[in-house]
Design an enzyme around this catalytic site. Structure first.
Site, short mmCIF file in Angstrom:
data_model
loop_
_atom_site.label_atom_id
_atom_site.label_comp_id
_atom_site.label_asym_id
_atom_site.label_seq_id
_atom_site.Cartn_x
_atom_site.Cartn_y
_atom_site.Cartn_z
N GLY A 150 1.14 -1.10 -0.02
CA GLY A 150 0.51 -0.02 0.27
C GLY A 150 0.59 1.56 0.34
CB THR B 18 -0.29 2.55 4.85
OG1 THR B 18 -1.48 4.31 4.19
CG2 THR B 18 -1.60 1.83 5.57
CB CYS C 215 2.73 0.90 -7.50
SG CYS C 215 3.44 -1.27 -7.09
CD GLU D 69 5.28 -9.72 -0.54
OE1 GLU D 69 5.05 -9.35 -1.38
OE2 GLU D 69 5.70 -9.49 0.93
P1 NAD Z 1 -3.21 2.34 1.45
O1 NAD Z 1 -1.97 2.50 2.07
O2 NAD Z 1 -4.36 3.78 2.17
O3 NAD Z 1 -3.97 0.87 2.02
C1 NAD Z 1 -3.64 0.06 1.60
C2 NAD Z 1 -4.76 -1.25 2.49
O4 NAD Z 1 -3.76 -0.41 3.68
C3 NAD Z 1 -5.99 -1.36 2.77
O5 NAD Z 1 -6.37 -2.51 2.18
C4 NAD Z 1 -6.19 -0.50 3.83
O6 NAD Z 1 -7.17 -0.69 4.22
C5 NAD Z 1 -5.32 -0.68 4.48
N1 NAD Z 1 -4.43 0.42 5.86
C6 NAD Z 1 -5.04 1.03 5.32
N2 NAD Z 1 -4.47 2.43 6.77
C7 NAD Z 1 -4.09 0.81 7.93
C8 NAD Z 1 -3.63 1.16 8.96
N3 NAD Z 1 -3.17 2.51 9.57
N4 NAD Z 1 -3.36 0.30 9.18
C9 NAD Z 1 -3.19 -0.81 8.61
N5 NAD Z 1 -4.05 -0.94 7.55
C10 NAD Z 1 -3.91 0.00 7.04
O7 NAD Z 1 -2.92 2.56 -0.17
P2 NAD Z 1 -3.89 2.54 -1.25
O8 NAD Z 1 -4.57 3.90 -1.36
O9 NAD Z 1 -4.81 1.38 -1.37
O10 NAD Z 1 -2.96 2.09 -2.72
C11 NAD Z 1 -2.24 2.74 -3.18
C12 NAD Z 1 -0.99 2.66 -3.04
O11 NAD Z 1 -0.48 1.51 -2.85
C13 NAD Z 1 0.31 3.48 -4.05
O12 NAD Z 1 1.17 4.45 -2.58
C14 NAD Z 1 1.09 2.16 -4.25
O13 NAD Z 1 1.94 2.76 -4.96
C15 NAD Z 1 0.53 1.33 -3.13
N6 NAD Z 1 0.77 0.47 -4.31
C16 NAD Z 1 2.43 -0.68 -3.99
C17 NAD Z 1 2.55 -1.67 -4.67
C18 NAD Z 1 4.27 -2.37 -4.75
O14 NAD Z 1 4.51 -3.77 -4.76
N7 NAD Z 1 5.43 -1.59 -3.84
C19 NAD Z 1 2.06 -2.03 -5.46
C20 NAD Z 1 0.61 -1.89 -5.39
C21 NAD Z 1 0.19 -0.41 -4.45
#
Ligand code: NAD
Length: 500
Positions: A254, A258, A311, A482
């Site tokens: 994510g 976060t 991402c 991973e």
């Molecule tokens: P986000 O961090 O808002 O949410 C991701 C997940 O975390 C969701 O399920 C959300 O409910 C949960 N979450 C949010 N706050 C949390 C907390 N305090 N504790 C535990 N869980 C929590 O991200 P998003 O908006 O869903 O996704 C977009 C982001 O993800 C972008 O920054 C993107 O670059 C990143 N991303 C990274 C990869 C990678 O492989 N590096 C892949 C896909 C997306």
């Protein structure tokens, strides 16, 4: 009403549309999946609304799981762990292959709902479903061929030493909204393959494919409790899962903020395995020896695939100055022809995300950026979250638009003079997830490729994957890797045994 049995039978966007119309004002209601049972959510105190990104209309309601829901799911996973961790590798492998087969038999159902829920094209959704199937097949066979080594200690021929791995325990698996099924299965498959059990929490923004996946796990006869799926928001269910002491590992994908929060919440639980795959602001470097006919489509697809919501998208393009003019005209023409809103490019995922992407476009406008395509969209979208693919020029390197992850159909283009400057510009960012390098010079491929601060470097290609190699980012883009043996590192504990 058992929505799962209904949506499980819907395998085309047309039938999904007819079905959604028939529901009138009642959106699809999801149910937590604990101990292989869909939970009765009739008493759920609170629901999260999820909307169809193409129309902005209500699509689904997600249970806002509470601490007691998380506890129930962790209980189930903890009870299942002792026996699941003892199941033979062959049997675990068979079960993973069965899960792959069930998804395979419902490919179009998964692709349809992934496309409806996230706004991605059906073609893109199909690719991701195939990759989800591969995740299960890959780890199903990986565990059968995993090798270890046994040796005598040097100088002590009567003492053997070997490394032994055992599954860590219960994992919390938390995933984002952009590639919902693919990224969740990238966690679930190795988790159960290596003998762990878990509680998965998909993004509340796109939860439908995880609901379908729960049905696939049930049909594949995964033993009860081995994988539980709960729905809810991040600060609620997500954070509860992260903080739970019985959860011995977290695999999270994510946003970086976060990830920081999760690190904070787990810092005193020193033995908890934490893998963080976070955001990026990925550079695409284009050198003057490229063939534009090949370079332009590649750079465009890296920028705009899934409306820039991957991402790994390359959202800042650096072009060697002497080809900047020809690159720009070819690129802009290509984007206008090939990335048409509503046809090859979908909406962004949600109203909140639309507002975020729009705020960066407003900022670009205020900074005097050249909008070579696209523009600032309307403030209050009435019919879905559509943002035209936008190519920006004329932005200073220190602009927030150039430095921060926008995660939408927006790309900025700048010039560089020398190879050294290209590397410096690419690395002058807190993130380090991925990069694309376009050049025909074989020695430069290594010279530059090996100096870019990025966990993934693609040379003359983008988004190709080999599941055995490391996936993950440097710097603020994450901690841990991973894939193949790297996933084994995440989901197992290692002990060295000496036997005299
Ligand atoms: P986000 O961090 O808002 O949410 C991701 C997940 O975390 C969701 O399920 C959300 O409910 C949960 N979450 C949010 N706050 C949390 C907390 N305090 N504790 C535990 N869980 C929590 O991200 P998003 O908006 O869903 O996704 C977009 C982001 O993800 C972008 O920054 C993107 O670059 C990143 N991303 C990274 C990869 C990678 O492989 N590096 C892949 C896909 C997306």
């Amino acid at each position: 009403m058992a929505f799962i049995s209904q949506i499980w039978e819907i395998g085309s966007p047309e039938s999904a549309s007819v079905y959604l119309t028939s529901l009138a004002k009642e959106p699809i209601r999801l149910q937590n999946f604990i101990n292989n049972n869909f939970q009765d959510q009739s008493k759920a105190s609170s629901w999260i609304d999820s909307f169809d990104p193409r129309s902005g209309k209500p699509l689904a309601q997600i249970p806002r799981s509470t601490t007691s829901d998380v506890d129930l799911a962790v209980d189930a996973a903890a009870k299942a762990f002792p026996s699941w961790s003892q199941v033979s590798r062959q049997e675990r492998s068979n079960i993973l292959l069965r899960i792959a087969s069930v998804i395979c038999s419902k490919k179009e159902v998964f692709a349809t709902w992934e496309s409806v829920d996230q706004g991605k094209s059906l073609a893109r959704a199909r690719v991701e479903v195939e990759r989800a199937i591969s995740n299960f097949r890959y780890f199903a066979t990986y565990i059968l061929h995993d090798e270890g080594s046994v040796r005598f200690i040097d100088g002590q021929p009567s003492t053997l030493t070997y490394e032994h791995r055992s599954p860590v325990g219960v994992f919390g698996l938390i995933s984002p909204w952009n590639m919902p099924l693919y990224l969740l299965t990238w966690k679930i498959a190795p988790c159960i393959a290596f003998g762990c059990t878990g509680v998965a929490k998909p993004s509340e923004v796109t939860s439908i494919s995880a609901f379908l996946l729960a049905e696939a796990l049930r049909q594949a006869n995964l033993p009860p409790g081995v994988m539980n799926i709960i729905f809810g928001d991040g600060p609620g269910a997500g954070s509860e899962l992260v903080k739970c002491p019985r959860v011995r590992g977290i695999s999270f994908t994510g946003g970086t903020s976060t990830g920081i929060q999760i690190r904070r919440e787990t810092v005193t639980d020193i033995g908890k395995h934490v893998s963080l795959e976070l955001g990026g602001k990925n550079p695409t470097l284009i050198f003057d020896d490229v063939n534009l006919v090949q370079a332009v489509p590649l750079a465009a697809s890296a920028a705009f695939e899934n409306s820039g919501q991957i991402c790994l998208c390359g959202s800042r393009i650096y072009v060697q100055r002497n080809i900047l003019g020809s690159f720009l005209s070819t690129f802009v023409e290509y984007v206008k022809e090939n990335y048409q809103l509503g046809q090859t490019i979908g909406p962004v995922v949600s109203r909140e995300h639309y507002a975020k992407v729009r705020s960066y476009l407003k900022q670009a406008q205020e900074e005097g950026a050249a909008f070579l395509t696209g523009g600032v969209p309307e403030a209050d979208p009435k019919h879905g979250y559509w943002i035209a693919p936008t190519v920006l020029g004329n932005l200073p390197h220190d602009s927030r638009v150039m430095r921060e992850e926008i995660f939408g159909p927006v790309v900025s283009i700048c010039a560089f003079e020398t190879e050294e400057e290209a590397i410096q510009l690419a690395n002058d960012n807190p993130n380090g997830l991925s990069s694309v390098l376009l050049t025909q010079d074989a020695s430069r491929m290594r010279r530059v490729g090996e100096r870019i601060d990025a966990g993934l470097v693609w040379v003359n290609c983008w988004l190709v994957r080999e599941l055995s190699t490391a996936f993950g980012g440097m710097k603020s883009s994450g901690v841990g890797r991973e894939g193949g043996a790297h996933s084994r590192e995440v989901f197992t504990n290692l002990r060295t045994i000496h036997v005299r």
